[in-house]
Design a protein around this motif. Structure first.
Motif, PDB file in Angstrom:
ATOM      1  N   SER A 168       0.967  -1.521  -0.017  1.00  0.00           N
ATOM      2  CA  SER A 168      -0.058  -0.055   0.043  1.00  0.00           C
ATOM      3  C   SER A 168       0.757   1.065  -0.074  1.00  0.00           C
ATOM      4  O   SER A 168       1.953   1.123   0.585  1.00  0.00           O
ATOM      5  N   CYS A 169       0.138   2.294  -0.598  1.00  0.00           N
ATOM      6  CA  CYS A 169       1.019   3.582  -0.823  1.00  0.00           C
ATOM      7  C   CYS A 169       0.175   4.680  -0.448  1.00  0.00           C
ATOM      8  O   CYS A 169      -0.888   4.679  -1.084  1.00  0.00           O
ATOM      9  N   ALA A 170       0.332   5.555   0.561  1.00  0.00           N
ATOM     10  CA  ALA A 170      -0.374   6.824   0.612  1.00  0.00           C
ATOM     11  C   ALA A 170       0.360   7.999   0.408  1.00  0.00           C
ATOM     12  O   ALA A 170       1.414   8.291   0.825  1.00  0.00           O
ATOM     13  N   ALA A 171      -0.312   8.888  -0.377  1.00  0.00           N
ATOM     14  CA  ALA A 171       0.218  10.300  -0.742  1.00  0.00           C
ATOM     15  C   ALA A 171      -0.204  11.355   0.100  1.00  0.00           C
ATOM     16  O   ALA A 171      -1.568  11.282   0.652  1.00  0.00           O
ATOM     17  N   SER A 172       0.545  12.108   0.631  1.00  0.00           N
ATOM     18  CA  SER A 172      -0.020  13.340   1.275  1.00  0.00           C
ATOM     19  C   SER A 172       0.808  14.518   1.140  1.00  0.00           C
ATOM     20  O   SER A 172       1.727  14.561   0.444  1.00  0.00           O
ATOM     21  N   GLY A 173       0.739  15.575   2.025  1.00  0.00           N
ATOM     22  CA  GLY A 173       1.197  16.862   1.548  1.00  0.00           C
ATOM     23  C   GLY A 173       0.181  17.863   0.665  1.00  0.00           C
ATOM     24  O   GLY A 173      -0.818  17.768   0.837  1.00  0.00           O
ATOM     25  N   SER A 174       1.038  18.628   0.040  1.00  0.00           N
ATOM     26  CA  SER A 174       0.261  19.540  -0.961  1.00  0.00           C
ATOM     27  C   SER A 174       0.206  18.886  -2.277  1.00  0.00           C
ATOM     28  O   SER A 174       0.988  18.545  -2.859  1.00  0.00           O
ATOM     29  N   ILE A 175      -1.198  18.428  -2.539  1.00  0.00           N
ATOM     30  CA  ILE A 175      -1.530  17.735  -3.756  1.00  0.00           C
ATOM     31  C   ILE A 175      -2.550  18.348  -4.472  1.00  0.00           C
ATOM     32  O   ILE A 175      -3.718  18.550  -3.903  1.00  0.00           O
ATOM     33  N   LEU A 176      -2.606  19.119  -5.781  1.00  0.00           N
ATOM     34  CA  LEU A 176      -3.438  19.598  -6.565  1.00  0.00           C
ATOM     35  C   LEU A 176      -4.145  18.776  -7.243  1.00  0.00           C
ATOM     36  O   LEU A 176      -5.514  18.734  -7.245  1.00  0.00           O
ATOM     37  N   TRP A 177      -3.324  17.865  -7.983  1.00  0.00           N
ATOM     38  CA  TRP A 177      -3.955  16.689  -8.560  1.00  0.00           C
ATOM     39  C   TRP A 177      -2.907  15.514  -8.493  1.00  0.00           C
ATOM     40  O   TRP A 177      -1.798  15.925  -8.977  1.00  0.00           O
ATOM     41  N   ILE A 178      -3.267  14.358  -8.969  1.00  0.00           N
ATOM     42  CA  ILE A 178      -2.439  13.190  -9.108  1.00  0.00           C
ATOM     43  C   ILE A 178      -2.978  12.655 -10.659  1.00  0.00           C
ATOM     44  O   ILE A 178      -4.185  12.306 -10.849  1.00  0.00           O
ATOM     45  N   ASN A 179      -2.001  12.696 -11.527  1.00  0.00           N
ATOM     46  CA  ASN A 179      -2.317  12.080 -12.798  1.00  0.00           C
ATOM     47  C   ASN A 179      -2.295  10.639 -12.870  1.00  0.00           C
ATOM     48  O   ASN A 179      -3.085   9.977 -13.599  1.00  0.00           O
ATOM     49  N   SER A 180      -1.207  10.048 -12.326  1.00  0.00           N
ATOM     50  CA  SER A 180      -1.233   8.612 -12.070  1.00  0.00           C
ATOM     51  C   SER A 180      -0.373   8.019 -10.861  1.00  0.00           C
ATOM     52  O   SER A 180       0.478   9.093 -10.309  1.00  0.00           O
ATOM     53  N   MET A 181      -0.675   6.879 -10.548  1.00  0.00           N
ATOM     54  CA  MET A 181       0.419   6.351  -9.328  1.00  0.00           C
ATOM     55  C   MET A 181       0.696   4.822  -9.944  1.00  0.00           C
ATOM     56  O   MET A 181       0.055   4.143 -10.609  1.00  0.00           O
ATOM     57  N   GLY A 182       1.790   4.519  -9.270  1.00  0.00           N
ATOM     58  CA  GLY A 182       2.229   3.383  -9.856  1.00  0.00           C
ATOM     59  C   GLY A 182       3.404   2.504  -8.991  1.00  0.00           C
ATOM     60  O   GLY A 182       3.801   3.165  -7.916  1.00  0.00           O
ATOM     61  N   TRP A 183       3.815   1.383  -9.200  1.00  0.00           N
ATOM     62  CA  TRP A 183       4.817   0.710  -8.474  1.00  0.00           C
ATOM     63  C   TRP A 183       6.048   0.277  -9.518  1.00  0.00           C
ATOM     64  O   TRP A 183       5.691   0.070 -10.463  1.00  0.00           O
ATOM     65  N   TYR A 184       7.059   0.568  -8.761  1.00  0.00           N
ATOM     66  CA  TYR A 184       8.161   0.246  -9.672  1.00  0.00           C
ATOM     67  C   TYR A 184       9.060  -0.703  -8.794  1.00  0.00           C
ATOM     68  O   TYR A 184       8.817  -0.644  -7.426  1.00  0.00           O
ATOM     69  N   ARG A 185      10.061  -1.401  -9.344  1.00  0.00           N
ATOM     70  CA  ARG A 185      10.783  -2.239  -8.329  1.00  0.00           C
ATOM     71  C   ARG A 185      12.153  -2.317  -8.869  1.00  0.00           C
ATOM     72  O   ARG A 185      12.563  -2.190 -10.126  1.00  0.00           O
ATOM     73  N   GLN A 186      13.254  -2.458  -8.051  1.00  0.00           N
ATOM     74  CA  GLN A 186      14.589  -2.500  -8.292  1.00  0.00           C
ATOM     75  C   GLN A 186      15.299  -3.857  -7.456  1.00  0.00           C
ATOM     76  O   GLN A 186      15.157  -3.586  -6.135  1.00  0.00           O
ATOM     77  N   ALA A 187      15.758  -4.605  -8.058  1.00  0.00           N
ATOM     78  CA  ALA A 187      16.590  -5.595  -7.642  1.00  0.00           C
ATOM     79  C   ALA A 187      18.270  -5.223  -7.649  1.00  0.00           C
ATOM     80  O   ALA A 187      18.493  -4.598  -8.690  1.00  0.00           O
ATOM     81  N   PRO A 188      19.053  -5.998  -6.770  1.00  0.00           N
ATOM     82  CA  PRO A 188      20.461  -5.533  -6.572  1.00  0.00           C
ATOM     83  C   PRO A 188      21.101  -5.838  -8.172  1.00  0.00           C
ATOM     84  O   PRO A 188      20.763  -6.941  -8.897  1.00  0.00           O
ATOM     85  N   GLY A 189      21.685  -4.869  -8.780  1.00  0.00           N
ATOM     86  CA  GLY A 189      22.210  -4.995 -10.155  1.00  0.00           C
ATOM     87  C   GLY A 189      21.512  -4.535 -11.230  1.00  0.00           C
ATOM     88  O   GLY A 189      21.903  -4.759 -12.486  1.00  0.00           O
ATOM     89  N   ASN A 190      20.233  -4.564 -10.933  1.00  0.00           N
ATOM     90  CA  ASN A 190      19.227  -4.254 -12.088  1.00  0.00           C
ATOM     91  C   ASN A 190      18.838  -2.890 -12.124  1.00  0.00           C
ATOM     92  O   ASN A 190      18.784  -2.225 -11.154  1.00  0.00           O
ATOM     93  N   GLU A 191      18.275  -2.324 -13.210  1.00  0.00           N
ATOM     94  CA  GLU A 191      17.512  -1.036 -13.147  1.00  0.00           C
ATOM     95  C   GLU A 191      16.323  -1.064 -12.806  1.00  0.00           C
ATOM     96  O   GLU A 191      15.497  -2.157 -12.571  1.00  0.00           O
ATOM     97  N   ARG A 192      15.590  -0.041 -12.198  1.00  0.00           N
ATOM     98  CA  ARG A 192      14.620   0.149 -11.873  1.00  0.00           C
ATOM     99  C   ARG A 192      13.428  -0.036 -12.809  1.00  0.00           C
ATOM    100  O   ARG A 192      13.657   0.710 -13.837  1.00  0.00           O
TER     101      ARG A 192
END
Length: 121
Positions: free
Chosen positions: A21-45
């Motif tokens: 889960s991920c929660a966004a907070s702070g100053s937010i006018l709008w959010i166009n998209s949300m996503g998940w990325y991952r990075q393993a050791p030695g790999n690119e995100r």
């Protein structure tokens, strides 16, 4: 400024499930998209899953049929349900939001601190 906080990472056995889960907070006018990325050791995100527009989704080929992304626009949260986990899913998972923080700031990408997912027997 937008802050993103992830939760739900941990250690699971192959074939198991985990929900991030991920929660966004702070100053937010709008959010166009949300996503998940991952990075393993030695790999690119890499992009894992993305939700944009109303409820459009995109998944990496490696996770199609196993992962499901969902977003609650009212709460500014995004989740990633991960099923049938494999050892190759082991990585640090990062939450991302493409958002406009204020009228005076440009649309930018914001990142969470990352949460570790380990799939091992």
């Amino acid at each position: 400024q937008v802050q993103l906080v992830e939760s739900g990472g941990g250690l699971v056995q192959p074939g198991g499930s985990l929900r991030l889960s991920c929660a966004a907070s702070g100053s937010i006018l709008w959010i166009n998209s949300m996503g998940w990325y991952r990075q393993a050791p030695g790999n690119e995100r890499e992009l894992v899953a993305l939700v944009f527009g109303g409820a459009n989704t995109h998944y990496a080929d490696s996770v199609k049929g196993r992962f499901t992304i969902s977003r609650d626009n009212a709460k500014n949260t995004v989740s990633l349900q991960m099923n049938s986990l494999k050892p190759e899913d082991t990585a640090v998972y990062y939450c991302n939001a493409n958002a406009k923080s204020t009228l005076a700031t440009p649309i930018s990408n914001f990142w969470g601190q990352g949460t570790q997912v380990t799939v091992s027997s």
